[in-house]
Scaffold this active site. Structure first.
Site, PDB file in Angstrom:
ATOM      1  N   ASP A 104      34.929  43.225  46.154  1.00 24.48           N
ATOM      2  CA  ASP A 104      34.999  43.382  44.706  1.00 24.48           C
ATOM      3  C   ASP A 104      36.395  43.801  44.234  1.00 24.48           C
ATOM      4  OD1 ASP A 104      32.309  42.882  44.780  1.00 24.48           O
ATOM      5  OD2 ASP A 104      31.716  44.706  43.722  1.00 24.48           O
TER       6      ASP A 104
ATOM      7  N   HIS B 196      35.654  46.379  49.110  1.00 24.39           N
ATOM      8  CA  HIS B 196      36.606  46.157  48.022  1.00 24.39           C
ATOM      9  C   HIS B 196      37.942  45.668  48.564  1.00 24.39           C
ATOM     10  CE1 HIS B 196      33.622  48.988  46.434  1.00 24.39           C
ATOM     11  NE2 HIS B 196      33.895  48.467  45.246  1.00 24.39           N
TER      12      HIS B 196
END
Length: 278
Positions: A101, A246
Protein backbone atom coordinates in the site's frame (compact mmCIF):
# COMPACT_ATOMS: atom_id res chain seq x y z
CA UNK A 1 0.28 3.47 6.47
CA UNK A 2 -0.55 0.45 0.67
CA UNK A 3 -7.29 -4.76 -4.14
CA UNK A 4 -16.99 -0.92 -8.83
CA UNK A 5 -19.14 -0.09 -12.26
CA UNK A 6 -19.34 -0.98 -15.75
CA UNK A 7 -18.73 1.52 -18.57
CA UNK A 8 -18.62 0.27 -22.17
CA UNK A 9 -15.60 -1.88 -22.92
CA UNK A 10 -14.88 -2.77 -19.29
CA UNK A 11 -14.71 -6.36 -18.14
CA UNK A 12 -17.72 -7.28 -16.07
CA UNK A 13 -17.19 -7.41 -12.35
CA UNK A 14 -19.45 -10.43 -12.43
CA UNK A 15 -16.51 -12.34 -13.91
CA UNK A 16 -14.40 -11.38 -10.93
CA UNK A 17 -17.05 -12.37 -8.44
CA UNK A 18 -17.53 -15.70 -10.17
CA UNK A 19 -13.83 -16.45 -9.80
CA UNK A 20 -13.61 -15.35 -6.21
CA UNK A 21 -16.71 -16.96 -4.79
CA UNK A 22 -18.45 -15.73 -1.67
CA UNK A 23 -17.16 -12.71 0.22
CA UNK A 24 -15.27 -13.60 3.39
CA UNK A 25 -16.82 -12.56 6.68
CA UNK A 26 -15.05 -9.98 8.75
CA UNK A 27 -15.10 -6.56 10.33
CA UNK A 28 -15.66 -3.50 8.18
CA UNK A 29 -13.21 -1.47 10.22
CA UNK A 30 -9.73 -2.96 10.46
CA UNK A 31 -7.06 -0.97 12.29
CA UNK A 32 -4.29 -0.48 9.74
CA UNK A 33 -3.24 2.87 11.28
CA UNK A 34 -0.32 3.23 8.90
CA UNK A 35 1.57 6.37 8.09
CA UNK A 36 0.46 8.11 4.94
CA UNK A 37 2.22 10.29 2.38
CA UNK A 38 2.35 13.72 3.98
CA UNK A 39 0.26 12.69 6.99
CA UNK A 40 0.74 11.32 10.48
CA UNK A 41 -0.07 7.79 11.67
CA UNK A 42 -3.75 8.45 12.43
CA UNK A 43 -4.50 10.72 9.50
CA UNK A 44 -3.55 13.97 11.21
CA UNK A 45 -1.54 16.59 9.39
CA UNK A 46 2.20 16.12 9.55
CA UNK A 47 4.75 18.86 9.96
CA UNK A 48 7.22 19.64 7.20
CA UNK A 49 7.06 20.33 3.47
CA UNK A 50 4.84 17.33 2.69
CA UNK A 51 2.03 18.56 4.97
CA UNK A 52 0.51 20.89 2.37
CA UNK A 53 -1.24 18.32 0.19
CA UNK A 54 -3.29 19.77 -2.64
CA UNK A 55 -6.92 18.66 -2.22
CA UNK A 56 -8.29 16.60 -5.09
CA UNK A 57 -10.16 18.52 -7.72
CA UNK A 58 -13.70 17.60 -8.63
CA UNK A 59 -13.84 15.09 -11.43
CA UNK A 60 -16.57 13.63 -13.57
CA UNK A 61 -14.57 10.48 -14.17
CA UNK A 62 -17.02 7.71 -15.10
CA UNK A 63 -19.84 9.63 -13.46
CA UNK A 64 -20.76 12.01 -16.29
CA UNK A 65 -24.43 13.09 -16.27
CA UNK A 66 -26.63 12.04 -19.14
CA UNK A 67 -27.61 15.65 -19.86
CA UNK A 68 -25.78 18.92 -19.41
CA UNK A 69 -28.20 20.11 -16.73
CA UNK A 70 -28.26 16.86 -14.77
CA UNK A 71 -26.15 16.58 -11.63
CA UNK A 72 -23.90 13.50 -11.36
CA UNK A 73 -25.74 10.84 -9.38
CA UNK A 74 -24.80 7.39 -8.17
CA UNK A 75 -26.42 4.56 -10.07
CA UNK A 76 -27.05 1.21 -8.48
CA UNK A 77 -24.10 -1.05 -9.23
CA UNK A 78 -24.46 -4.47 -10.76
CA UNK A 79 -23.78 -6.92 -9.25
CA UNK A 80 -25.30 -5.51 -6.02
CA UNK A 81 -22.94 -3.33 -4.03
CA UNK A 82 -20.95 -5.29 -1.48
CA UNK A 83 -21.38 -4.59 2.21
CA UNK A 84 -17.90 -5.67 3.24
CA UNK A 85 -14.54 -6.18 1.54
CA UNK A 86 -12.93 -9.45 0.58
CA UNK A 87 -10.54 -10.32 3.42
CA UNK A 88 -9.07 -13.40 1.80
CA UNK A 89 -9.06 -15.04 -1.60
CA UNK A 90 -10.82 -18.43 -1.43
CA UNK A 91 -10.70 -21.31 -3.88
CA UNK A 92 -7.15 -20.65 -5.04
CA UNK A 93 -5.52 -23.77 -3.62
CA UNK A 94 -2.25 -23.34 -1.73
CA UNK A 95 -1.86 -19.72 -2.76
CA UNK A 96 -1.29 -16.40 -1.02
CA UNK A 97 -1.56 -12.79 -2.14
CA UNK A 98 1.03 -10.16 -1.25
CA UNK A 99 -0.20 -6.57 -1.26
CA UNK A 100 1.70 -3.29 -0.88
CA UNK A 101 0.00 0.00 0.00
CA UNK A 102 0.66 3.74 -0.28
CA UNK A 103 3.16 3.88 -3.16
CA UNK A 104 4.69 4.02 -5.54
CA UNK A 105 7.78 5.42 -3.84
CA UNK A 106 11.01 5.61 -5.88
CA UNK A 107 13.02 4.84 -2.74
CA UNK A 108 11.46 1.44 -2.01
CA UNK A 109 9.08 0.30 -4.76
CA UNK A 110 11.87 -0.50 -7.30
CA UNK A 111 13.55 -2.85 -4.80
CA UNK A 112 10.26 -4.61 -4.09
CA UNK A 113 9.60 -4.98 -7.81
CA UNK A 114 13.10 -6.36 -8.28
CA UNK A 115 12.64 -9.02 -5.58
CA UNK A 116 9.28 -10.10 -6.99
CA UNK A 117 10.82 -10.27 -10.46
CA UNK A 118 13.73 -12.34 -9.18
CA UNK A 119 11.35 -15.02 -7.91
CA UNK A 120 8.88 -14.74 -10.77
CA UNK A 121 5.83 -13.89 -8.67
CA UNK A 122 3.10 -11.28 -8.95
CA UNK A 123 1.61 -9.04 -6.27
CA UNK A 124 -0.95 -6.26 -5.84
CA UNK A 125 -0.03 -2.60 -5.37
CA UNK A 126 -2.68 -0.28 -3.95
CA UNK A 127 -1.43 3.14 -4.97
CA UNK A 128 -2.29 6.63 -3.73
CA UNK A 129 -3.03 9.05 -6.52
CA UNK A 130 -0.76 11.80 -5.18
CA UNK A 131 2.15 9.33 -5.29
CA UNK A 132 1.18 7.72 -8.58
CA UNK A 133 0.87 10.95 -10.52
CA UNK A 134 4.58 11.71 -9.97
CA UNK A 135 5.78 8.13 -10.46
CA UNK A 136 3.93 6.88 -13.51
CA UNK A 137 7.01 5.04 -14.71
CA UNK A 138 6.72 2.80 -11.66
CA UNK A 139 3.03 2.20 -12.40
CA UNK A 140 4.00 1.04 -15.88
CA UNK A 141 6.74 -1.17 -14.46
CA UNK A 142 4.21 -2.80 -12.14
CA UNK A 143 1.85 -3.49 -15.01
CA UNK A 144 4.61 -4.70 -17.33
CA UNK A 145 5.65 -7.26 -14.69
CA UNK A 146 2.08 -8.56 -14.40
CA UNK A 147 1.25 -7.04 -11.02
CA UNK A 148 -2.23 -5.72 -10.22
CA UNK A 149 -2.44 -1.97 -9.65
CA UNK A 150 -5.30 -1.03 -7.32
CA UNK A 151 -6.81 2.21 -6.03
CA UNK A 152 -5.95 3.40 -2.49
CA UNK A 153 -7.58 6.86 -2.78
CA UNK A 154 -5.78 10.08 -3.64
CA UNK A 155 -4.35 11.28 -0.31
CA UNK A 156 -5.11 8.43 2.14
CA UNK A 157 -7.91 10.08 4.16
CA UNK A 158 -10.17 8.44 6.72
CA UNK A 159 -13.00 7.70 4.31
CA UNK A 160 -15.96 7.53 6.74
CA UNK A 161 -15.31 11.15 7.70
CA UNK A 162 -15.73 12.35 4.10
CA UNK A 163 -18.96 13.32 2.34
CA UNK A 164 -19.82 11.24 -0.75
CA UNK A 165 -18.56 13.97 -3.10
CA UNK A 166 -15.09 13.82 -1.56
CA UNK A 167 -15.01 10.03 -1.62
CA UNK A 168 -15.90 10.22 -5.30
CA UNK A 169 -13.05 12.68 -5.90
CA UNK A 170 -10.56 10.57 -3.96
CA UNK A 171 -11.37 7.35 -5.82
CA UNK A 172 -12.26 8.83 -9.20
CA UNK A 173 -9.19 10.99 -9.55
CA UNK A 174 -6.88 8.09 -8.64
CA UNK A 175 -8.60 5.73 -11.09
CA UNK A 176 -8.15 8.38 -13.75
CA UNK A 177 -4.39 8.59 -13.17
CA UNK A 178 -4.09 4.81 -13.31
CA UNK A 179 -6.13 4.49 -16.48
CA UNK A 180 -4.25 7.27 -18.25
CA UNK A 181 -0.94 5.67 -17.28
CA UNK A 182 -1.78 2.04 -18.02
CA UNK A 183 -4.64 2.21 -20.51
CA UNK A 184 -6.91 0.33 -18.12
CA UNK A 185 -8.76 1.46 -15.00
CA UNK A 186 -8.22 -0.44 -11.74
CA UNK A 187 -10.54 -3.30 -10.84
CA UNK A 188 -9.69 -3.31 -7.12
CA UNK A 189 -9.57 -0.72 -4.35
CA UNK A 190 -8.68 -0.62 -0.67
CA UNK A 191 -9.86 1.88 1.93
CA UNK A 192 -7.10 3.62 3.92
CA UNK A 193 -6.82 2.22 7.44
CA UNK A 194 -9.28 -0.48 6.35
CA UNK A 195 -12.07 1.97 7.18
CA UNK A 196 -14.98 1.40 4.81
CA UNK A 197 -18.51 2.74 4.75
CA UNK A 198 -21.66 2.42 2.67
CA UNK A 199 -20.73 5.32 0.38
CA UNK A 200 -17.26 3.95 -0.30
CA UNK A 201 -18.70 0.60 -1.37
CA UNK A 202 -21.27 2.27 -3.62
CA UNK A 203 -18.86 4.70 -5.24
CA UNK A 204 -16.16 2.07 -5.64
CA UNK A 205 -18.71 -0.13 -7.37
CA UNK A 206 -19.73 2.73 -9.65
CA UNK A 207 -16.10 3.01 -10.74
CA UNK A 208 -15.93 -0.70 -11.59
CA UNK A 209 -13.88 -1.85 -8.60
CA UNK A 210 -14.11 -4.63 -6.03
CA UNK A 211 -13.06 -3.94 -2.39
CA UNK A 212 -10.12 -5.91 -0.97
CA UNK A 213 -9.03 -5.87 2.66
CA UNK A 214 -6.47 -8.23 4.13
CA UNK A 215 -6.09 -11.30 6.32
CA UNK A 216 -2.62 -10.74 7.74
CA UNK A 217 -1.31 -7.32 8.78
CA UNK A 218 2.50 -7.26 9.03
CA UNK A 219 2.37 -3.93 10.92
CA UNK A 220 5.50 -3.06 8.99
CA UNK A 221 4.60 0.64 9.24
CA UNK A 222 5.61 0.51 12.91
CA UNK A 223 9.12 -0.58 11.86
CA UNK A 224 9.19 -3.45 14.39
CA UNK A 225 12.35 -4.96 12.89
CA UNK A 226 12.91 -7.09 9.82
CA UNK A 227 12.89 -10.37 11.76
CA UNK A 228 9.55 -9.52 13.40
CA UNK A 229 7.93 -8.83 10.02
CA UNK A 230 9.31 -12.09 8.62
CA UNK A 231 8.05 -14.04 11.64
CA UNK A 232 4.54 -12.56 11.34
CA UNK A 233 4.27 -13.51 7.69
CA UNK A 234 5.55 -17.06 8.11
CA UNK A 235 3.39 -17.73 11.18
CA UNK A 236 0.29 -16.36 9.46
CA UNK A 237 0.83 -18.10 6.15
CA UNK A 238 -2.14 -20.18 4.97
CA UNK A 239 -4.07 -20.80 1.75
CA UNK A 240 -6.03 -17.74 0.65
CA UNK A 241 -4.29 -15.32 2.99
CA UNK A 242 -3.91 -11.71 1.85
CA UNK A 243 -0.80 -10.08 3.34
CA UNK A 244 -0.70 -6.32 3.99
CA UNK A 245 2.64 -4.51 3.68
CA UNK A 246 3.70 -1.03 2.56
CA UNK A 247 6.09 0.32 -0.05
CA UNK A 248 5.64 4.01 0.89
CA UNK A 249 4.38 6.33 3.60
CA UNK A 250 7.58 6.27 5.63
CA UNK A 251 10.87 4.38 5.90
CA UNK A 252 10.11 1.02 4.30
CA UNK A 253 13.62 -0.45 4.29
CA UNK A 254 12.52 -3.12 6.80
CA UNK A 255 9.60 -4.05 4.54
CA UNK A 256 12.00 -4.54 1.62
CA UNK A 257 14.47 -6.58 3.67
CA UNK A 258 11.68 -8.73 5.13
CA UNK A 259 10.26 -9.52 1.68
CA UNK A 260 13.69 -10.68 0.57
CA UNK A 261 13.72 -13.18 3.45
CA UNK A 262 10.15 -14.48 3.69
CA UNK A 263 9.34 -14.76 -0.01
CA UNK A 264 11.76 -17.63 -0.78
CA UNK A 265 10.66 -19.38 2.43
CA UNK A 266 7.00 -19.21 1.40
CA UNK A 267 7.89 -20.66 -1.98
CA UNK A 268 9.96 -23.42 -0.37
CA UNK A 269 6.91 -24.28 1.76
CA UNK A 270 4.91 -24.84 -1.40
CA UNK A 271 2.88 -21.63 -1.53
CA UNK A 272 2.05 -19.99 -4.81
CA UNK A 273 2.30 -16.22 -4.66
CA UNK A 274 -0.24 -14.89 -7.10
CA UNK A 275 -3.01 -12.36 -7.69
CA UNK A 276 -6.78 -12.77 -8.04
CA UNK A 277 -7.97 -13.89 -11.43
CA UNK A 278 -9.96 -11.40 -13.47
Amino acid sequence: MKKDQLPPGRRSVLRIAACLGATAAGSLLVGERAETPGRGPAGGAAAGPQAAVRPPKATSYRLRPLAAYAAPALRRARPPVRRRPFLEIPDMGRAMVLTFDDGPDPRYTPDILGILREYGVRAMFFVCGEMATDNRDLLREMADDGHVVGNHTWSHPLVPKLPPSRIRDQLGRTSEVIEKSLGEAPLWYRAPYGAWNKHSFEIGAELGMEPLGWTLDTLDWTRPGTSTIVRRVLRGAAPGVVVLSHDAGGNRSQSVAALRRYLPELLDEGYRITVPRR
